[in-house]
Design a protein around this motif. Structure first.
Motif, PDB file in Angstrom:
ATOM      1  N   PHE A 139       1.226  36.037 -91.316  1.00  0.00           N
ATOM      2  CA  PHE A 139       1.520  35.528 -89.977  1.00  0.00           C
ATOM      3  C   PHE A 139       2.167  34.154 -90.061  1.00  0.00           C
ATOM      4  O   PHE A 139       3.172  33.877 -89.392  1.00  0.00           O
ATOM      5  N   ARG A 140       1.601  33.274 -90.872  1.00  0.00           N
ATOM      6  CA  ARG A 140       2.148  31.920 -91.006  1.00  0.00           C
ATOM      7  C   ARG A 140       3.541  31.947 -91.620  1.00  0.00           C
ATOM      8  O   ARG A 140       4.381  31.097 -91.320  1.00  0.00           O
ATOM      9  N   GLU A 141       3.798  32.929 -92.474  1.00  0.00           N
ATOM     10  CA  GLU A 141       5.129  33.081 -93.064  1.00  0.00           C
ATOM     11  C   GLU A 141       6.156  33.464 -91.997  1.00  0.00           C
ATOM     12  O   GLU A 141       7.268  32.934 -91.971  1.00  0.00           O
ATOM     13  N   LEU A 142       5.776  34.391 -91.110  1.00  0.00           N
ATOM     14  CA  LEU A 142       6.698  34.839 -90.067  1.00  0.00           C
ATOM     15  C   LEU A 142       6.814  33.846 -88.918  1.00  0.00           C
ATOM     16  O   LEU A 142       7.882  33.696 -88.318  1.00  0.00           O
ATOM     17  N   PHE A 143       5.708  33.161 -88.598  1.00  0.00           N
ATOM     18  CA  PHE A 143       5.667  32.261 -87.442  1.00  0.00           C
ATOM     19  C   PHE A 143       5.090  30.905 -87.864  1.00  0.00           C
ATOM     20  O   PHE A 143       3.983  30.530 -87.446  1.00  0.00           O
ATOM     21  N   PRO A 144       5.819  30.151 -88.686  1.00  0.00           N
ATOM     22  CA  PRO A 144       5.262  28.913 -89.260  1.00  0.00           C
ATOM     23  C   PRO A 144       4.935  27.836 -88.234  1.00  0.00           C
ATOM     24  O   PRO A 144       4.139  26.955 -88.510  1.00  0.00           O
ATOM     25  N   GLY A 145       5.521  27.887 -87.055  1.00  0.00           N
ATOM     26  CA  GLY A 145       5.281  26.837 -86.082  1.00  0.00           C
ATOM     27  C   GLY A 145       4.125  27.083 -85.141  1.00  0.00           C
ATOM     28  O   GLY A 145       3.799  26.218 -84.313  1.00  0.00           O
ATOM     29  N   LEU A 146       3.462  28.247 -85.259  1.00  0.00           N
ATOM     30  CA  LEU A 146       2.400  28.573 -84.316  1.00  0.00           C
ATOM     31  C   LEU A 146       1.036  28.082 -84.795  1.00  0.00           C
ATOM     32  O   LEU A 146       0.795  27.944 -85.996  1.00  0.00           O
ATOM     33  N   ASP A 147       0.160  27.843 -83.840  1.00  0.00           N
ATOM     34  CA  ASP A 147      -1.177  27.284 -84.111  1.00  0.00           C
ATOM     35  C   ASP A 147      -2.170  28.421 -84.348  1.00  0.00           C
ATOM     36  O   ASP A 147      -2.950  28.776 -83.466  1.00  0.00           O
ATOM     37  N   LEU A 148      -2.141  29.000 -85.549  1.00  0.00           N
ATOM     38  CA  LEU A 148      -3.051  30.094 -85.890  1.00  0.00           C
ATOM     39  C   LEU A 148      -4.418  29.530 -86.255  1.00  0.00           C
ATOM     40  O   LEU A 148      -4.531  28.652 -87.097  1.00  0.00           O
ATOM     41  N   GLN A 149      -5.456  30.054 -85.614  1.00  0.00           N
ATOM     42  CA  GLN A 149      -6.825  29.596 -85.850  1.00  0.00           C
ATOM     43  C   GLN A 149      -7.643  30.782 -86.357  1.00  0.00           C
ATOM     44  O   GLN A 149      -8.200  31.550 -85.570  1.00  0.00           O
ATOM     45  N   THR A 150      -7.713  30.914 -87.687  1.00  0.00           N
ATOM     46  CA  THR A 150      -8.278  32.125 -88.285  1.00  0.00           C
ATOM     47  C   THR A 150      -9.771  32.283 -88.060  1.00  0.00           C
ATOM     48  O   THR A 150     -10.297  33.388 -88.187  1.00  0.00           O
ATOM     49  N   SER A 151     -10.471  31.198 -87.741  1.00  0.00           N
ATOM     50  CA  SER A 151     -11.913  31.324 -87.551  1.00  0.00           C
ATOM     51  C   SER A 151     -12.268  31.856 -86.167  1.00  0.00           C
ATOM     52  O   SER A 151     -13.393  32.292 -85.933  1.00  0.00           O
ATOM     53  N   LYS A 152     -11.321  31.835 -85.252  1.00  0.00           N
ATOM     54  CA  LYS A 152     -11.606  32.206 -83.871  1.00  0.00           C
ATOM     55  C   LYS A 152     -11.701  33.718 -83.695  1.00  0.00           C
ATOM     56  O   LYS A 152     -10.931  34.471 -84.272  1.00  0.00           O
ATOM     57  N   VAL A 153     -12.653  34.155 -82.880  1.00  0.00           N
ATOM     58  CA  VAL A 153     -12.716  35.547 -82.445  1.00  0.00           C
ATOM     59  C   VAL A 153     -11.780  35.748 -81.264  1.00  0.00           C
ATOM     60  O   VAL A 153     -11.070  36.756 -81.167  1.00  0.00           O
ATOM     61  N   ILE A 154     -11.717  34.771 -80.350  1.00  0.00           N
ATOM     62  CA  ILE A 154     -10.910  34.878 -79.135  1.00  0.00           C
ATOM     63  C   ILE A 154     -10.212  33.544 -78.873  1.00  0.00           C
ATOM     64  O   ILE A 154     -10.807  32.486 -79.056  1.00  0.00           O
ATOM     65  N   THR A 155      -8.950  33.600 -78.451  1.00  0.00           N
ATOM     66  CA  THR A 155      -8.288  32.427 -77.893  1.00  0.00           C
ATOM     67  C   THR A 155      -7.752  32.789 -76.510  1.00  0.00           C
ATOM     68  O   THR A 155      -7.423  33.943 -76.241  1.00  0.00           O
ATOM     69  N   GLU A 156      -7.677  31.792 -75.650  1.00  0.00           N
ATOM     70  CA  GLU A 156      -7.170  31.996 -74.286  1.00  0.00           C
ATOM     71  C   GLU A 156      -6.388  30.777 -73.856  1.00  0.00           C
ATOM     72  O   GLU A 156      -6.854  29.644 -73.999  1.00  0.00           O
ATOM     73  N   HIS A 157      -5.186  30.990 -73.345  1.00  0.00           N
ATOM     74  CA  HIS A 157      -4.388  29.879 -72.844  1.00  0.00           C
ATOM     75  C   HIS A 157      -3.292  30.423 -71.937  1.00  0.00           C
ATOM     76  O   HIS A 157      -2.490  31.263 -72.342  1.00  0.00           O
ATOM     77  N   GLN A 158      -3.274  29.973 -70.713  1.00  0.00           N
ATOM     78  CA  GLN A 158      -2.228  30.296 -69.742  1.00  0.00           C
ATOM     79  C   GLN A 158      -1.962  31.807 -69.634  1.00  0.00           C
ATOM     80  O   GLN A 158      -0.828  32.265 -69.648  1.00  0.00           O
ATOM     81  N   GLY A 159      -3.031  32.572 -69.529  1.00  0.00           N
ATOM     82  CA  GLY A 159      -2.881  34.002 -69.342  1.00  0.00           C
ATOM     83  C   GLY A 159      -2.518  34.767 -70.596  1.00  0.00           C
ATOM     84  O   GLY A 159      -2.154  35.950 -70.534  1.00  0.00           O
ATOM     85  N   LEU A 160      -2.629  34.125 -71.751  1.00  0.00           N
ATOM     86  CA  LEU A 160      -2.371  34.767 -73.041  1.00  0.00           C
ATOM     87  C   LEU A 160      -3.674  34.780 -73.836  1.00  0.00           C
ATOM     88  O   LEU A 160      -4.300  33.733 -74.022  1.00  0.00           O
ATOM     89  N   TYR A 161      -4.073  35.945 -74.300  1.00  0.00           N
ATOM     90  CA  TYR A 161      -5.326  36.103 -75.036  1.00  0.00           C
ATOM     91  C   TYR A 161      -5.019  36.723 -76.399  1.00  0.00           C
ATOM     92  O   TYR A 161      -4.183  37.622 -76.515  1.00  0.00           O
ATOM     93  N   THR A 162      -5.717  36.250 -77.421  1.00  0.00           N
ATOM     94  CA  THR A 162      -5.605  36.880 -78.742  1.00  0.00           C
ATOM     95  C   THR A 162      -7.000  37.064 -79.322  1.00  0.00           C
ATOM     96  O   THR A 162      -7.930  36.342 -78.965  1.00  0.00           O
ATOM     97  N   ALA A 163      -7.114  38.038 -80.221  1.00  0.00           N
ATOM     98  CA  ALA A 163      -8.406  38.329 -80.848  1.00  0.00           C
ATOM     99  C   ALA A 163      -8.251  38.384 -82.358  1.00  0.00           C
ATOM    100  O   ALA A 163      -7.179  38.714 -82.878  1.00  0.00           O
ATOM    101  N   GLY A 164      -9.336  38.065 -83.062  1.00  0.00           N
ATOM    102  CA  GLY A 164      -9.377  38.223 -84.506  1.00  0.00           C
ATOM    103  C   GLY A 164      -9.391  39.697 -84.878  1.00  0.00           C
ATOM    104  O   GLY A 164      -9.150  40.576 -84.048  1.00  0.00           O
ATOM    105  N   GLY A 165      -9.701  39.974 -86.132  1.00  0.00           N
ATOM    106  CA  GLY A 165      -9.557  41.336 -86.627  1.00  0.00           C
ATOM    107  C   GLY A 165     -10.726  42.257 -86.340  1.00  0.00           C
ATOM    108  O   GLY A 165     -11.810  41.834 -85.933  1.00  0.00           O
ATOM    109  N   GLY A 166     -10.477  43.553 -86.571  1.00  0.00           N
ATOM    110  CA  GLY A 166     -11.516  44.572 -86.487  1.00  0.00           C
ATOM    111  C   GLY A 166     -12.219  44.583 -85.140  1.00  0.00           C
ATOM    112  O   GLY A 166     -11.599  44.610 -84.080  1.00  0.00           O
TER     113      GLY A 166
END
Length: 323
Positions: A139-166
């Motif tokens: 992910f960091r190779e493809l998107f080096p400028g993004l704030d990836l937080q690998t310890s997080k299960v969930i992130t939320e910001h301005q109507g955008l949500y992401t989840a960790g694995g599995g």
């Protein structure tokens, strides 16, 4: 009613993530029906028809075309296998449609490696995001400028949500159900499907594998040395001397190769060794602490919790069946 749309892109889909997420919404609908109310979630699959390969067979997903969807309230990106670039290369039209929907007020949520597709829209710029920890380097190779937080299960910001694995993806779906339908509905889904509703970190499940995919043999040699001397109290000066460098030059090269400072790397190796010991032996916390080169129980506990997200005792209780 909430219109929930799963975006089905080209690639190798991970069915468990897709169907697991759908089931959470279906259980939420079941909870409404038990109270004599109509279903709250209208579930749709949009994108392209996909023939999904399995071990000894396959199944066909029949998908609604994008122009048949109209306005939707929530778009979810299921996870795909990375060997097909997570569907990025062949999904330009879909991602344009997603971006248009977002600017019209639709919320977007990615499950596991679905974050790759969400990131490809460009909407995650300047925002925290999560994905499966095993896919973090790519992910960091493809998107080096993004704030990836690998310890997080969930992130939320301005109507955008992401989840960790599995199964972390299911925690995000539960989170969305709680947001849209309330705590009682989410707890019902959690209990019926036996999902830990309030898990906030995937750190306890991360395997630290050494970060050796680089082209600096001197640094790789030092990494091997650290692993072989995990029980010793290693210092940065000692490691710099080991590879005949001054401290400043060594620290610079080490971080360039591994993305971690030497001190942080030593801690990660020692904590990983401690985790393995807690999982497979009956040793007490003090014994494990000394085995991995710590002499201060407070420092060991603080470092362990910072990296793993839970105390040594809690980790031992959770992952060692003999305890």
């Amino acid at each position: 009613m909430k219109n929930v749309t799963f975006l089905i892109a080209d690639g190798v889909l991970k069915p468990s993530g897709l169907f697991g997420a759908i089931e959470v919404f279906e259980k939420a609908n079941q909870f409404y029906e038990k109270q004599g109310k109509p279903p709250f979630y209208n579930i749709q699959l949009a994108g392209r028809d996909l023939r999904q390969k399995l071990l000894n067979g396959s199944f066909q997903l029949n998908i609604m075309p994008l122009d048949a969807i109209g306005k939707t309230d929530l778009i979810l990106f299921p996870s795909f296998d990375h060997q097909h670039d997570f569907g990025i290369q062949t999904s330009g039209e879909m991602l344009d449609w997603v971006t248009q929907q977002y600017h019209q007020g639709t919320e977007l949520a990615s499950l596991c490696t679905g974050t790759f597709l969400l990131a490809a829209t460009g909407l995650l710029k300047g925002m925290p995001c999560a994905t499966h920890w095993q896919a973090a380097d790519y992910f960091r190779e493809l998107f080096p400028g993004l704030d990836l937080q690998t310890s997080k299960v969930i992130t939320e910001h301005q109507g955008l949500y992401t989840a960790g694995g599995g199964n972390s993806s299911l925690n995000l779906v539960l989170y969305l159900v709680e947001k849209y339908s309330g705590r009682e509905t989410a707890l019902y889904c959690s209990k019926v499907l036996q999902i830990d509703i309030d898990r906030t970190s995937q750190s306890p499940f991360i395997l630290f594998e050494g970060l050796k995919d680089h082209k600096d043999p001197a640094i790789r040699n030092v990494q091997d040395y650290i692993e072989q001397h995990v029980s010793e109290r290693l210092t940065v000066e000692q490691l710099a001397t080991h590879c005949f460098m001054d401290r400043i030059n060594f620290s610079r090269r080490f971080k360039k190769a591994t993305q971690l400072s030497p001190a942080d790397y030593i801690q990660r190796i020692k904590v990983e060794a401690a985790k393995r010991s807690f999982e497979s032996t009956g040793k007490q916390i003090n014994e494990v602490m000394y085995d991995v080169g710590y002499g201060d129980i407070k420092a060991f506990r603080q470092t362990f919790k910072k990296i793993v997200g839970m105390t040594p005792g809690d980790y031992r209780s959770k992952f060692n069946k003999a305890v």
